[in-house]
Scaffold this motif. Structure first.
Motif, PDB file in Angstrom:
ATOM      1  N   LYS A   9       0.856  -1.197   0.000  1.00 31.75           N
ATOM      2  CA  LYS A   9       0.000   0.000   0.000  1.00 31.75           C
ATOM      3  C   LYS A   9       0.886   1.239   0.000  1.00 31.75           C
ATOM      4  CE  LYS A   9      -3.427   0.495   2.835  1.00 31.75           C
ATOM      5  NZ  LYS A   9      -4.461   0.541   3.810  1.00 31.75           N
ATOM      6  N   PRO A  10       0.445   2.371  -0.589  1.00 30.30           N
ATOM      7  CA  PRO A  10       1.289   3.580  -0.541  1.00 30.30           C
ATOM      8  C   PRO A  10       1.466   4.064   0.898  1.00 30.30           C
ATOM      9  CG  PRO A  10      -0.856   4.019  -1.587  1.00 30.30           C
ATOM     10  CD  PRO A  10      -0.815   2.562  -1.279  1.00 30.30           C
ATOM     11  N   LEU A  11       2.644   4.637   1.194  1.00 26.92           N
ATOM     12  CA  LEU A  11       2.871   5.140   2.554  1.00 26.92           C
ATOM     13  C   LEU A  11       2.000   6.369   2.801  1.00 26.92           C
ATOM     14  CD1 LEU A  11       6.748   4.885   2.937  1.00 26.92           C
ATOM     15  CD2 LEU A  11       5.003   3.595   4.181  1.00 26.92           C
ATOM     16  N   PRO A  12       1.483   6.535   4.016  1.00 23.60           N
ATOM     17  CA  PRO A  12       0.650   7.719   4.266  1.00 23.60           C
ATOM     18  C   PRO A  12       1.530   8.978   4.339  1.00 23.60           C
ATOM     19  CG  PRO A  12       0.854   6.352   6.247  1.00 23.60           C
ATOM     20  CD  PRO A  12       1.617   5.667   5.176  1.00 23.60           C
ATOM     21  N   GLY A  13       1.338   9.872   3.379  1.00 20.19           N
ATOM     22  CA  GLY A  13       2.174  11.070   3.288  1.00 20.19           C
ATOM     23  C   GLY A  13       2.070  11.962   4.516  1.00 20.19           C
ATOM     24  N   HIS A  14       0.939  11.897   5.216  1.00 24.42           N
ATOM     25  CA  HIS A  14       0.728  12.783   6.365  1.00 24.42           C
ATOM     26  C   HIS A  14       1.417  12.258   7.620  1.00 24.42           C
ATOM     27  CE1 HIS A  14      -2.392   9.637   6.510  1.00 24.42           C
ATOM     28  NE2 HIS A  14      -2.217   9.715   7.805  1.00 24.42           N
ATOM     29  N   ASP A  15       2.067  11.090   7.511  1.00 24.61           N
ATOM     30  CA  ASP A  15       2.586  10.446   8.721  1.00 24.61           C
ATOM     31  C   ASP A  15       4.045  10.015   8.497  1.00 24.61           C
ATOM     32  OD1 ASP A  15       2.769   9.218  11.163  1.00 24.61           O
ATOM     33  OD2 ASP A  15       1.352   7.596  10.724  1.00 24.61           O
ATOM     34  N   PRO A  16       4.971  10.999   8.541  1.00 29.32           N
ATOM     35  CA  PRO A  16       6.353  10.686   8.145  1.00 29.32           C
ATOM     36  C   PRO A  16       7.017   9.623   9.027  1.00 29.32           C
ATOM     37  CG  PRO A  16       6.163  12.939   9.031  1.00 29.32           C
ATOM     38  CD  PRO A  16       4.779  12.413   8.889  1.00 29.32           C
ATOM     39  N   GLY A  22      -3.372  15.716  14.961  1.00 26.38           N
ATOM     40  CA  GLY A  22      -4.085  15.943  13.703  1.00 26.38           C
ATOM     41  C   GLY A  22      -5.175  14.916  13.450  1.00 26.38           C
ATOM     42  N   GLU A  23      -6.148  15.354  12.663  1.00 27.01           N
ATOM     43  CA  GLU A  23      -7.327  14.495  12.484  1.00 27.01           C
ATOM     44  C   GLU A  23      -7.128  13.383  11.461  1.00 27.01           C
ATOM     45  OE1 GLU A  23      -9.982  17.274   9.517  1.00 27.01           O
ATOM     46  OE2 GLU A  23     -10.270  17.435  11.677  1.00 27.01           O
ATOM     47  N   LEU A  24      -5.991  13.426  10.740  1.00 28.76           N
ATOM     48  CA  LEU A  24      -5.765  12.307   9.819  1.00 28.76           C
ATOM     49  C   LEU A  24      -5.348  11.065  10.600  1.00 28.76           C
ATOM     50  CD1 LEU A  24      -4.031  14.139   6.846  1.00 28.76           C
ATOM     51  CD2 LEU A  24      -6.294  13.079   6.898  1.00 28.76           C
ATOM     52  N   ILE A  25      -4.724  11.304  11.765  1.00 31.41           N
ATOM     53  CA  ILE A  25      -4.317  10.163  12.592  1.00 31.41           C
ATOM     54  C   ILE A  25      -5.376   9.843  13.642  1.00 31.41           C
ATOM     55  CG2 ILE A  25      -2.553   9.382  14.240  1.00 31.41           C
ATOM     56  CD1 ILE A  25      -0.567  10.806  12.337  1.00 31.41           C
ATOM     57  N   TRP A  26      -5.979  10.869  14.192  1.00 28.24           N
ATOM     58  CA  TRP A  26      -7.048  10.677  15.189  1.00 28.24           C
ATOM     59  C   TRP A  26      -8.337  11.292  14.639  1.00 28.24           C
ATOM     60  CZ3 TRP A  26      -6.041   7.690  19.390  1.00 28.24           C
ATOM     61  CH2 TRP A  26      -4.705   7.459  19.703  1.00 28.24           C
ATOM     62  N   PRO A  27      -8.986  10.571  13.697  1.00 26.85           N
ATOM     63  CA  PRO A  27     -10.167  11.172  13.051  1.00 26.85           C
ATOM     64  C   PRO A  27     -11.362  11.261  14.004  1.00 26.85           C
ATOM     65  CG  PRO A  27      -9.866   8.918  12.316  1.00 26.85           C
ATOM     66  CD  PRO A  27      -8.731   9.210  13.241  1.00 26.85           C
ATOM     67  N   ASP A  28     -12.332  12.064  13.598  1.00 26.51           N
ATOM     68  CA  ASP A  28     -13.580  12.109  14.371  1.00 26.51           C
ATOM     69  C   ASP A  28     -14.227  10.740  14.328  1.00 26.51           C
ATOM     70  OD1 ASP A  28     -13.512  14.761  15.044  1.00 26.51           O
ATOM     71  OD2 ASP A  28     -14.455  15.398  13.166  1.00 26.51           O
ATOM     72  N   VAL A  29     -14.770  10.324  15.449  1.00 26.72           N
ATOM     73  CA  VAL A  29     -15.512   9.053  15.434  1.00 26.72           C
ATOM     74  C   VAL A  29     -16.885   9.300  16.044  1.00 26.72           C
ATOM     75  CG1 VAL A  29     -13.665   7.339  15.427  1.00 26.72           C
ATOM     76  CG2 VAL A  29     -14.298   8.445  17.575  1.00 26.72           C
ATOM     77  N   ASN A  30     -17.840   8.585  15.521  1.00 26.09           N
ATOM     78  CA  ASN A  30     -19.175   8.675  16.091  1.00 26.09           C
ATOM     79  C   ASN A  30     -19.219   7.723  17.277  1.00 26.09           C
ATOM     80  OD1 ASN A  30     -21.827   8.647  16.720  1.00 26.09           O
ATOM     81  ND2 ASN A  30     -22.491   7.602  14.843  1.00 26.09           N
ATOM     82  N   TYR A  31     -19.135   8.290  18.465  1.00 26.53           N
ATOM     83  CA  TYR A  31     -19.086   7.455  19.661  1.00 26.53           C
ATOM     84  C   TYR A  31     -20.510   7.153  20.098  1.00 26.53           C
ATOM     85  CZ  TYR A  31     -17.664   5.764  24.209  1.00 26.53           C
ATOM     86  OH  TYR A  31     -17.459   4.969  25.296  1.00 26.53           O
ATOM     87  N   ASP A  32     -20.932   5.917  19.807  1.00 26.69           N
ATOM     88  CA  ASP A  32     -22.300   5.584  20.190  1.00 26.69           C
ATOM     89  C   ASP A  32     -22.316   4.240  20.909  1.00 26.69           C
ATOM     90  OD1 ASP A  32     -24.935   5.922  20.478  1.00 26.69           O
ATOM     91  OD2 ASP A  32     -25.492   5.250  18.468  1.00 26.69           O
ATOM     92  N   ILE A  33     -21.569   4.196  22.000  1.00 30.86           N
ATOM     93  CA  ILE A  33     -21.491   2.940  22.733  1.00 30.86           C
ATOM     94  C   ILE A  33     -22.660   2.862  23.707  1.00 30.86           C
ATOM     95  CG2 ILE A  33     -20.125   1.548  24.323  1.00 30.86           C
ATOM     96  CD1 ILE A  33     -17.666   2.834  23.232  1.00 30.86           C
TER      97      ILE A  33
END
Ligand code: 3H9
Length: 695
Positions: A546-553, A682-693
């Motif tokens: 898979k391509p390396l994630p550019g946002h995560d050096p 940053g949100e690319l590593i810790w994106p928003d999640v719909n927390y519905d537990i």
């Protein structure tokens, strides 16, 4: 005379009063059963025609324990300790007639009886520690009076289900019956009736309550036993509590001992460990259930007697061994005759190893090996109802293989791939009937590891899924149904967790600190030791697809560095650690130096971590990815993620899994922690999640 309630009934014949429990699925001791038992004992005790009492069950087993569904709600009278004391205090002999799995409170009922008879095929045990509990109805007191303190401690603190056969000389049973009858439970009832009649005809009607026996402690060295229990408990508290109770009460009366036992039982019932372990039990039962649209009927699984396995490497050999051990026939295909023979030899080695260690008897082993065919000719697969592919991870080779299999096998054969990350929807296109294609992702070694991810492709039929889940149960696996994504549920989370570990390394934590923080918290192995064991090249090659994630050096840079320096882990004796000739791991300053230089190159500021901070970050990476999987519909339920992590990735069972941890922390805390991490990284590593537990 016979009195009937739906659940507990009485039948009086030949001066024998038989109490029958009929409370599916496992005759657990719910309130209705406790009430029925108490009343039946009272009734038969006051009936002068009754001289001996039998307690028996119908269905699949004698009582399998307290009713777990009642834990957590207000206990209702009569309480089990009182019921068992009533049984023991009955002046007429009471016989327990055991079969199936007599567990927990079920065995406590039997221990309070004056006689125990059993079918030789049965299992007995006090598995309460597996639920973070101790026996709460006299088990800690009565078992030691029958089988001795040492054996009682072993049984109670291990929670093992022991075969009746293995306890033949323990004094636990007054008679053990073997039968080849097609209806062994009816046969047991008849044999127990004869046993009861003999007591009457020999006028052997005096009772000898177990609770009045003296405890023999001659053979016990308390300190040695305690050290062994601490070692095996690996962070669980219940086994130690059981030990302390037995040590502190063995010279008291049963009734004094039971008071101590009850107090500790109630305390443990409220503990976080017990909540986690009970969650684990329920989550595993739930995982096998397929969620289907309302008003649809569950599909019936196909009958599978013969499994084809393609590939005789470690995975193929493990899968074939699991299938043979479950009583199925196996056709294993390899590319050459020599490779096929090697696979057969490796299967035989595992099976003979099981015989040597006493896990399998010689006749069963012989039957397993007789059901194995190995060949290089795929035409032999036409007799199989299910074919599992376990070859190397190359999508084109797999597609070709399934196209070829479509020609060989008829339209009813189910196909499965054991790939760990390849796109199953793409592979499905090469199958002539894509609806009969699924993923069955086993974990290595496949004959030992419990976890199996069953993967539903966009085309898989309900019958195909039901069959894969059914076969999993036959193989004694814990199956979790997931949908297609890269790495499926387990490896996708593993990758996210690994990424976070590598980032923590780059930020300044040492290799040893990370591993020790997580193992002290309860993980079976440190994550960097795991990489060394698995081979650092394996992960690197998988990521290269898979391509390396550019946002995560820093993405897996420490592992990549190890790979580039030929530090592949245990197999090269160098990885994150250095390994000596005996295989012992040592810290290696060279590995640390490489990582620090990389941090400097990436401009990552160094800081020190506490162990708690390491655990927290690693756990939150799992929680974040788990929530995403749930939001995307990859898993059916959050608890499935816990099942995957506890059974496939060494997550401590007494912590209930990452999503159980999230539930314990509560929605607000989890959201605020995830937001903090998002703000920092940053949100690319810790994106928003719909927390519905659901709470
Ligand atoms: C205890 O006894 C405390 C006492 O010392 C003191 C009290 C004061 N209750 O596993 P399966 C259900 S602690 C309620 O698929 P198998 C299970 O959920 C208890 N339900 O079958 C499932 O329901 P569903 C000590 C129970 O043949 C169905 O039965 N006892 C209980 O593979 C079939 O289960 C234990 O810890 C229960 N106790 O295995 C025993 N047990 O069909 C725990 C099972 O709706 N149970 N169910 O999904 C087991 O180990 C296995 O279930 C058993 C059967 C070996 C019995």
């Amino acid at each position: 005379m016979s009195t009937n309630s739906n659940v507990v009934s009485i039948h009086l014949e030949d001066n024998i009063g038989t109490i029958t429990i009929n409370y599916p699925p496992v005759n657990a001791l719910g309130q209705v059963v406790r009430q029925g038992l108490k009343q039946s004992i009272e009734q038969l005790n006051s009936d002068s025609r009754c001289k001996v009492i039998v307690i028996q069950c119908v269905g699949r087993t004698f009582i399998a324990g307290a009713d777990i569904r009642e834990f957590g709600s207000t206990p209702l009278e009569p309480f089990l300790p009182d019921v068992v004391n009533d049984i023991e205090a009955c002046p007429k002999p009471v016989i327990a007639s055991l079969f199936g799995t007599t567990l927990g409170g079920g065995l406590e009922v039997a221990l309070a009886c004056h006689y125990r008879v059993a079918l030789a095929t049965g299992l007995v045990g006090l598995p309460e520690v597996n639920l973070g509990l101790i026996p709460g109805a006299g088990g800690t007191q009565r078992l030691m009076r029958i089988i001795g303190v040492k054996s009682a401690l072993e049984m109670i603190t291990s929670g093992k289900h022991c075969s009746v056969h293995s306890l033949e000389s323990s004094g636990l049973f007054d008679a053990i019956f073997s039968t080849s009858s097609d209806e062994p439970v009816s046969e047991l009832a008849a044999l127990t009736h004869t046993f009861a009649k003999q007591l009457i005809s020999c006028d052997q009607l005096e009772v000898n309550p177990v609770g009045q026996r003296i405890v023999d402690t001659n053979d016990i060295n308390w300190d040695d036993v305690k050290s062994a229990i601490i070692k095996k408990a690996r962070g669980r508290i219940a086994p130690l509590v059981a030990f302390d109770i037995i040590k502190s009460t063995h010279l008291l009366t049963v009734s004094e001992g039971m008071n101590v036992e009850r107090d500790e039982f109630v305390k443990l019932l409220k503990s976080e460990q017990s909540a986690a372990l009970r969650h684990a039990f329920a989550a595993e039962k739930m995982a096998s259930k397929i969620v289907s649209a309302p008003q649809t009927t569950q599909a019936e699984p196909m009958d599978v007697q013969c499994i084809g396995v393609i590939g005789g490497g470690t995975m193929g050999v493990g899968i074939a061994t699991a299938a043979l051990s479950a009583g199925l026939s196996v056709v294993l295909i390899e590319q050459t005759e020599i490779a096929a023979k090697t696979a057969a030899t490796n299967i035989e080695k595992i099976i003979q190893g099981n015989v040597k260690s006493g896990r399998m008897n010689v006749n069963v082993a012989e039957s397993c090996l007789n059901r194995l065919t190995t060949s290089e000719n795929k035409q032999n697969l036409s007799q199989c109802q299910l074919i599992i592919e376990a070859i190397f991870e190359d999508i084109n080779v797999k597609k070709e293989l399934f196209a070829e299999l479509s020609e060989i096998c008829d339209g009813n054969t189910l196909f499965a791939s054991n790939t760990s990350y390849l796109n199953l929807n793409e592979i499905a296109q090469s199958v002539s009937h894509p609806e009969r294609f699924v993923g069955m992702h086993f974990f290595s070694p496949a004959h030992i590891m419990k976890l199996l991810e069953v993967i539903r492709t966009d085309h898989s039929s309900d019958v195909a899924i039901a069959t894969a889940m059914f076969v999993a149960k036959k193989l004694k696996k814990i199956a979790v149904l997931v949908n297609v994504c890269f790495g499926f549920a387990g490896n996708r989370m593993f990758s996210r967790h690994g990424r976070e570990i590598q980032q923590i390394l780059l930020e300044g934590a040492s290799i040893e600190q990370i591993d020790s923080a997580l193992t002290h918290w309860g993980m079976a192995m440190g994550p960097l030791s795991v990489q060394d064991l698995a081979g650092i090249d394996i992960g690197c090659k998988a990521r290269a697809s898979k391509p390396l994630p550019g946002h995560d050096p820093g993405y897996f840079r420490p592992s990549t560095l190890m790979f580039e320096n030929n530090r592949l882990g245990r197999k090269t004796k160098l990885g994150f650690y250095r390994y000596d000739e005996a295989g012992k791991a040592h810290s290696d300053p060279e590995a640390e130096k490489l990582i620090r230089a990389e941090s400097a190159k990436l401009g990552i500021k160094q800081k020190s971590f506490t162990d708690d901070e390491i655990v927290h970050r690693a756990l939150f990476a799992l929680i974040s990815e788990g929530l995403q999987l749930y939001n995307e519909g990859i898993v059916q339920r959050l608890s499935d993620i816990d099942v995957i992590w506890m059974n496939g990735y060494g997550f401590p069972r007494y912590r209930g899994g990452p999503m159980f941890q999230a539930q314990q922390l509560g929605k607000e805390t989890v959201i605020s922690e995830l937001l903090k991490l998002q703000t920092e990284y940053g949100e690319l590593i810790w994106p928003d999640v719909n927390y519905d537990i659901p709470q």
